[in-house]
Motif scaffolding. Structure first.
Motif, PDB file in Angstrom:
ATOM      1  N   ARG A 108      46.921  51.919  56.392  1.00 45.81           N
ATOM      2  CA  ARG A 108      46.111  50.747  56.704  1.00 45.81           C
ATOM      3  C   ARG A 108      44.703  51.209  57.017  1.00 45.81           C
ATOM      4  NH1 ARG A 108      48.967  47.320  61.144  1.00 45.81           N
ATOM      5  NH2 ARG A 108      50.302  49.146  61.323  1.00 45.81           N
ATOM      6  N   PHE A 109      43.714  50.481  56.540  1.00 44.04           N
ATOM      7  CA  PHE A 109      42.337  50.879  56.822  1.00 44.04           C
ATOM      8  C   PHE A 109      41.442  49.655  56.720  1.00 44.04           C
ATOM      9  CE2 PHE A 109      43.358  51.510  52.385  1.00 44.04           C
ATOM     10  CZ  PHE A 109      42.323  50.910  51.704  1.00 44.04           C
ATOM     11  N   PRO A 110      40.337  49.677  57.450  1.00 42.66           N
ATOM     12  CA  PRO A 110      39.415  48.541  57.350  1.00 42.66           C
ATOM     13  C   PRO A 110      38.895  48.419  55.913  1.00 42.66           C
ATOM     14  CG  PRO A 110      38.849  49.957  59.206  1.00 42.66           C
ATOM     15  CD  PRO A 110      39.911  50.666  58.448  1.00 42.66           C
ATOM     16  N   GLY A 111      38.875  47.204  55.384  1.00 42.54           N
ATOM     17  CA  GLY A 111      38.383  46.995  54.031  1.00 42.54           C
ATOM     18  C   GLY A 111      39.493  46.952  53.000  1.00 42.54           C
ATOM     19  N   LYS A 112      40.718  47.070  53.469  1.00 44.59           N
ATOM     20  CA  LYS A 112      41.847  47.092  52.543  1.00 44.59           C
ATOM     21  C   LYS A 112      41.957  45.794  51.740  1.00 44.59           C
ATOM     22  CE  LYS A 112      46.820  47.866  52.497  1.00 44.59           C
ATOM     23  NZ  LYS A 112      47.944  48.574  53.085  1.00 44.59           N
ATOM     24  N   LYS A 113      41.802  44.685  52.466  1.00 45.05           N
ATOM     25  CA  LYS A 113      41.924  43.382  51.802  1.00 45.05           C
ATOM     26  C   LYS A 113      40.810  43.177  50.788  1.00 45.05           C
ATOM     27  CE  LYS A 113      44.699  40.469  54.732  1.00 45.05           C
ATOM     28  NZ  LYS A 113      44.687  39.733  55.999  1.00 45.05           N
ATOM     29  N   LEU A 114      39.647  43.677  51.142  1.00 45.01           N
ATOM     30  CA  LEU A 114      38.493  43.543  50.259  1.00 45.01           C
ATOM     31  C   LEU A 114      38.742  44.294  48.953  1.00 45.01           C
ATOM     32  CD1 LEU A 114      35.766  42.125  50.741  1.00 45.01           C
ATOM     33  CD2 LEU A 114      34.790  44.389  51.101  1.00 45.01           C
ATOM     34  N   TYR A 115      39.306  45.505  49.093  1.00 48.55           N
ATOM     35  CA  TYR A 115      39.609  46.303  47.905  1.00 48.55           C
ATOM     36  C   TYR A 115      40.621  45.576  47.021  1.00 48.55           C
ATOM     37  CZ  TYR A 115      41.547  49.857  44.879  1.00 48.55           C
ATOM     38  OH  TYR A 115      41.988  50.528  43.766  1.00 48.55           O
ATOM     39  N   ALA A 116      41.663  45.017  47.663  1.00 49.82           N
ATOM     40  CA  ALA A 116      42.695  44.308  46.914  1.00 49.82           C
ATOM     41  C   ALA A 116      42.091  43.138  46.141  1.00 49.82           C
ATOM     42  CB  ALA A 116      43.790  43.818  47.848  1.00 49.82           C
ATOM     43  N   ALA A 117      41.193  42.404  46.821  1.00 47.69           N
ATOM     44  CA  ALA A 117      40.556  41.255  46.183  1.00 47.69           C
ATOM     45  C   ALA A 117      39.682  41.701  45.011  1.00 47.69           C
ATOM     46  CB  ALA A 117      39.715  40.493  47.201  1.00 47.69           C
ATOM     47  N   LEU A 118      39.003  42.826  45.208  1.00 50.76           N
ATOM     48  CA  LEU A 118      38.124  43.364  44.173  1.00 50.76           C
ATOM     49  C   LEU A 118      38.922  43.717  42.923  1.00 50.76           C
ATOM     50  CD1 LEU A 118      35.137  44.255  43.846  1.00 50.76           C
ATOM     51  CD2 LEU A 118      35.889  46.546  44.437  1.00 50.76           C
ATOM     52  N   GLN A 119      40.048  44.401  43.123  1.00 55.77           N
ATOM     53  CA  GLN A 119      40.879  44.790  41.984  1.00 55.77           C
ATOM     54  C   GLN A 119      41.409  43.566  41.239  1.00 55.77           C
ATOM     55  OE1 GLN A 119      41.525  47.543  40.391  1.00 55.77           O
ATOM     56  NE2 GLN A 119      40.217  48.720  41.747  1.00 55.77           N
ATOM     57  N   ALA A 120      41.856  42.567  42.012  1.00 52.24           N
ATOM     58  CA  ALA A 120      42.359  41.348  41.380  1.00 52.24           C
ATOM     59  C   ALA A 120      41.225  40.649  40.633  1.00 52.24           C
ATOM     60  CB  ALA A 120      42.961  40.431  42.429  1.00 52.24           C
ATOM     61  N   GLY A 121      40.033  40.659  41.237  1.00 53.74           N
ATOM     62  CA  GLY A 121      38.886  39.995  40.626  1.00 53.74           C
ATOM     63  C   GLY A 121      38.502  40.589  39.286  1.00 53.74           C
ATOM     64  N   THR A 122      38.535  41.905  39.185  1.00 51.69           N
ATOM     65  CA  THR A 122      38.114  42.546  37.938  1.00 51.69           C
ATOM     66  C   THR A 122      39.012  42.164  36.773  1.00 51.69           C
ATOM     67  OG1 THR A 122      39.387  44.509  38.502  1.00 51.69           O
ATOM     68  CG2 THR A 122      37.037  44.561  38.988  1.00 51.69           C
ATOM     69  N   MET A 123      40.230  41.710  37.086  1.00 51.21           N
ATOM     70  CA  MET A 123      41.122  41.305  35.995  1.00 51.21           C
ATOM     71  C   MET A 123      40.704  39.956  35.409  1.00 51.21           C
ATOM     72  SD  MET A 123      44.087  43.466  36.165  1.00 51.21           S
ATOM     73  CE  MET A 123      45.520  42.455  35.979  1.00 51.21           C
ATOM     74  N   PHE A 124      39.946  39.184  36.185  1.00 47.79           N
ATOM     75  CA  PHE A 124      39.645  37.821  35.727  1.00 47.79           C
ATOM     76  C   PHE A 124      38.208  37.618  35.262  1.00 47.79           C
ATOM     77  CE2 PHE A 124      43.353  37.331  38.455  1.00 47.79           C
ATOM     78  CZ  PHE A 124      44.187  36.673  37.565  1.00 47.79           C
ATOM     79  N   ILE A 125      37.297  38.396  35.832  1.00 48.33           N
ATOM     80  CA  ILE A 125      35.912  38.209  35.431  1.00 48.33           C
ATOM     81  C   ILE A 125      35.638  39.007  34.169  1.00 48.33           C
ATOM     82  CG2 ILE A 125      33.498  38.440  36.119  1.00 48.33           C
ATOM     83  CD1 ILE A 125      34.591  38.586  39.041  1.00 48.33           C
ATOM     84  N   SER A 126      35.091  38.344  33.172  1.00 51.08           N
ATOM     85  CA  SER A 126      34.722  39.081  31.972  1.00 51.08           C
ATOM     86  C   SER A 126      33.546  38.406  31.312  1.00 51.08           C
ATOM     87  CB  SER A 126      35.886  39.124  31.000  1.00 51.08           C
ATOM     88  OG  SER A 126      35.414  39.414  29.713  1.00 51.08           O
ATOM     89  N   ILE A 127      32.452  39.130  31.174  1.00 52.58           N
ATOM     90  CA  ILE A 127      31.334  38.555  30.446  1.00 52.58           C
ATOM     91  C   ILE A 127      31.162  39.307  29.137  1.00 52.58           C
ATOM     92  CG2 ILE A 127      30.081  37.404  32.273  1.00 52.58           C
ATOM     93  CD1 ILE A 127      28.485  39.933  32.687  1.00 52.58           C
ATOM     94  N   GLY A 128      32.258  39.899  28.688  1.00 56.88           N
ATOM     95  CA  GLY A 128      32.322  40.478  27.345  1.00 56.88           C
ATOM     96  C   GLY A 128      31.310  41.565  27.112  1.00 56.88           C
ATOM     97  N   ALA A 129      30.624  41.435  25.986  1.00 57.65           N
ATOM     98  CA  ALA A 129      29.771  42.510  25.500  1.00 57.65           C
ATOM     99  C   ALA A 129      28.580  42.795  26.416  1.00 57.65           C
ATOM    100  CB  ALA A 129      29.279  42.155  24.102  1.00 57.65           C
ATOM    101  N   VAL A 130      28.249  41.849  27.291  1.00 59.14           N
ATOM    102  CA  VAL A 130      27.071  42.043  28.144  1.00 59.14           C
ATOM    103  C   VAL A 130      27.201  43.316  28.974  1.00 59.14           C
ATOM    104  CG1 VAL A 130      25.669  41.057  29.972  1.00 59.14           C
ATOM    105  CG2 VAL A 130      26.655  39.578  28.256  1.00 59.14           C
TER     106      VAL A 130
END
Lengths: 287, 297
Positions: A108-130
């Motif tokens: 357990r460490f501070p920022g754990k939830k933030l990291y989890a959210a970040l990883q989940a986020g990268t799966m959904f955000i995509s601006i393609g070739a940009v």
């Protein structure tokens, strides 16, 4: 199977149903295999025979197409580049993703939830070739655009899927083992290296297969990075560029031989390990 | 003391992943969000232009054509892929001789590189010396070569290629969903005298509901995003007939092939990329809420 029925007409309907079903299954199988078989058979034909069309089997098997592709069309180099990228990306992705998954699952460490959210986020955000452009610029600044390391690092950075798959597998490794290892004098690092990774081996094997295939088949990223440096082209890029080479528009047989060189190895692996492929791909990337 | 060490260790292990994600996943997005408001040809000085890129985008018919093309492409692909793959899944989910082999065959296209198979399809559909035309001509099925990659048929051709590459994957997703339906529901329906078609409409489809919605959503997103295969086969041509949104974005950043040269428009490209992502996002959210509402009724 509902063969309970005693009436003759229903039996007839059942037979007709079976027939329609099998015609559908076999027709789809035929359509699926057609381009692959065409590429394989075409790779043994002469260019004239290929462009005249309408023969199924080559009249004379031209094994020399492969020699020409390998030597003159530079496929030896392309294959090496593809292999280099794929192995490096696979090793890197597994390492980065398993380390992150280990820390996330065991500490357990501070920022754990933030990291989890970040990883989940990268799966959904995509601006393609940009994103390719800033990624490319970054690699130029680091001087990594002159080798394939730029491509490799960018591909490793897209490790979210592997991370999520590994996190799932971590749940199956009991924490008691860690405790026992700590008592025996292990520390955080040796538990990871000597306990967790060996136990994770089946999962790593499956995700490795998946990552390797992805890197091997990658097209756009190596294309962007090798536009000014043909020596670094991978199989997918080199092959596509055969369409424009000197007189290559006419050299369909080389394109077919090159296509086979690029997909036959992975097809053989698939035939050997097709269950793993299917498991991993269910719910994953390609559409 | 022990706690501090383990905290340090956690960060050591998270760091590579976090660093790569921030540097190559998040930073590029921030970068694009900034450049949307600039005019920048890729060299020299960038110039702040405010919302000019967006007003240009509104008047950019090429972009709106690419939006229309994307919808045609995505709709065509989804309408063909989903029924076929669902039907395959339903058949192959039951006890059937040779189902393992058939699954392996249908799934084969998803193993092979999209770009490589697009090259193979390119040679098959090639207008003058393509295998398909040669075949059709030889057996008298057509009197003159069909221009498969020409203005009339190019979209159809790229859709066929996309369908070929996607069926196996969706079949597998459907099989995974079908395995969640308990077998005894089918058995009791059989006892009540339901036939295969009735079972499909009254049991399979309703019970597949939520999974089906997820798969359709995935299908929509991937179809809207796909451009690699089109890039290899037609480069968006002829005359922009197969240029889809993401391919248009790509063209603003990089030359499409070694033979063509385009002017880079970084700032405008970022704006187009942003609007494209927005369009895909809005469609996804719209679909998500529509399907949820249908569920509640």
């Amino acid at each position: 199977m509902n063969v309970h029925s005693k009436s003759g007409t229903f039996q007839g309907g059942y037979v007709a149903g079976q027939l329609v079903k099998w015609i559908f299954l076999l027709a789809t199988a035929l359509v699926t295999l057609f381009p692959i078989v065409m590429a394989i058979l075409g790779s043994f034909k002469t260019n004239a025979e290929l462009t005249a069309g309408a023969t199924i089997l080559p009249s004379v098997w031209q094994f020399s197409n492969y020699v020409t592709a390998w030597k003159q069309a530079n496929f030896a180099r392309f294959t090496w580049n593809s292999l280099f990228v794929s192995v490096a990306v696979t090793v890197g992705t597994l390492l980065v993703a398993s380390m992150a998954a280990y820390a996330m699952d065991r500490t357990r460490f501070p920022g754990k939830k933030l990291y989890a959210a970040l990883q989940a986020g990268t799966m959904f955000i995509s601006i393609g070739a940009v994103v390719l452009r800033p990624q490319f610029d970054l690699m130029v600044k680091l001087g990594l655009n002159k080798s394939l390391w730029g491509v490799i690092i960018i591909l490793i950075s897209a490790h979210a899927t592997t991370y999520f798959m590994l996190i799932g597998f971590f749940k199956a490794i009991p924490r008691d083992l860690d405790e026992a290892a700590y008592i025996d004098g292990c520390n955080f690092y040796t538990v990871y290296w000597r306990i967790v990774l060996p136990l994770l081996r089946p999962a790593l094997g499956v995700t490795a297969l998946f990552t390797f295939r992805g890197a091997w088949n990658e097209y756009i990223l190596p294309l962007v990075f090798t536009m000014t440096n043909p020596k670094l082209q991978t199989l997918t890029v080199g092959l596509a560029n055969l369409r424009y080479g000197v007189g290559a528009a006419a050299e369909t047989q080389l394109m077919m031989a090159g296509a086979c060189l690029s997909f036959l190895p992975i097809l053989v692996v698939y035939i050997v390990a097709n269950k793993s492929f299917m498991q991993v791909t269910a719910g994953a990337v390609k559409g | 003391m022990r706690k501090r060490i383990s905290l340090f260790n956690s960060y050591v292990f998270i760091f590579p992943s976090l660093f790569l994600t921030l540097a190559l996943g998040i930073y590029p997005i921030v970068w694009a969000l900034r450049y949307m408001f600039y005019e920048y040809p890729g060299y020299g000085q960038e110039k702040f232009v405010g919302l000019a890129n967006f007003s240009r985008l509104l008047r950019d018919t090429e972009f709106w054509h690419s939006v229309a093309n994307t919808f045609v492409y995505a709709a065509g692909k989804i309408i063909i892929v989903l029924p076929i793959s669902l039907l395959l899944a339903v058949i192959l989910n039951r006890g059937l001789r040779g189902k393992g082999l058939l699954r392996a065959v249908y799934f084969m296209p998803t193993i092979i590189s999209t770009s490589v198979m697009s090259i193979v399809f390119f040679t098959i559909f090639n207008s003058y010396n393509g295998l398909l035309n040669q075949f059709l001509l030889k057996y008298g099925l057509t009197s003159k070569a069909i221009d498969w990659l020409g203005p009339d048929y190019a979209m159809l051709t790229v859709i066929i290629t996309a369908v070929w590459g996607a069926i196996g994957n969706y079949m597998l997703l459907f099989i995974a969903g079908l395995q969640g339906i308990p077998e005894d529901v089918y058995e009791s329906a059989s006892i009540d005298g339901a036939n295969a078609v009735q079972k499909f409409w009254h049991i399979t489809i309703p019970m597949l509901g939520p999974v089906l919605q997820m798969i359709v959503m995935l299908a929509i997103i991937t179809a809207l995003k796909g451009y690699e295969s089109i890039m290899v086969m037609t480069e968006g041509g002829p005359v922009g007939k197969t240029t889809v949104m993401y391919l248009y974005v790509y063209k603003l950043f990089f030359p499409v092939s070694v033979t063509s040269s385009t002017v880079q428009e970084i700032g405008y490209g970022s704006a187009v990329g942003f609007v494209t992502a927005l369009i895909v996002g809005v469609i996804t959210i719209f679909y998500f809420y529509m399907s949820r509402r249908l569920n509640q009724d």
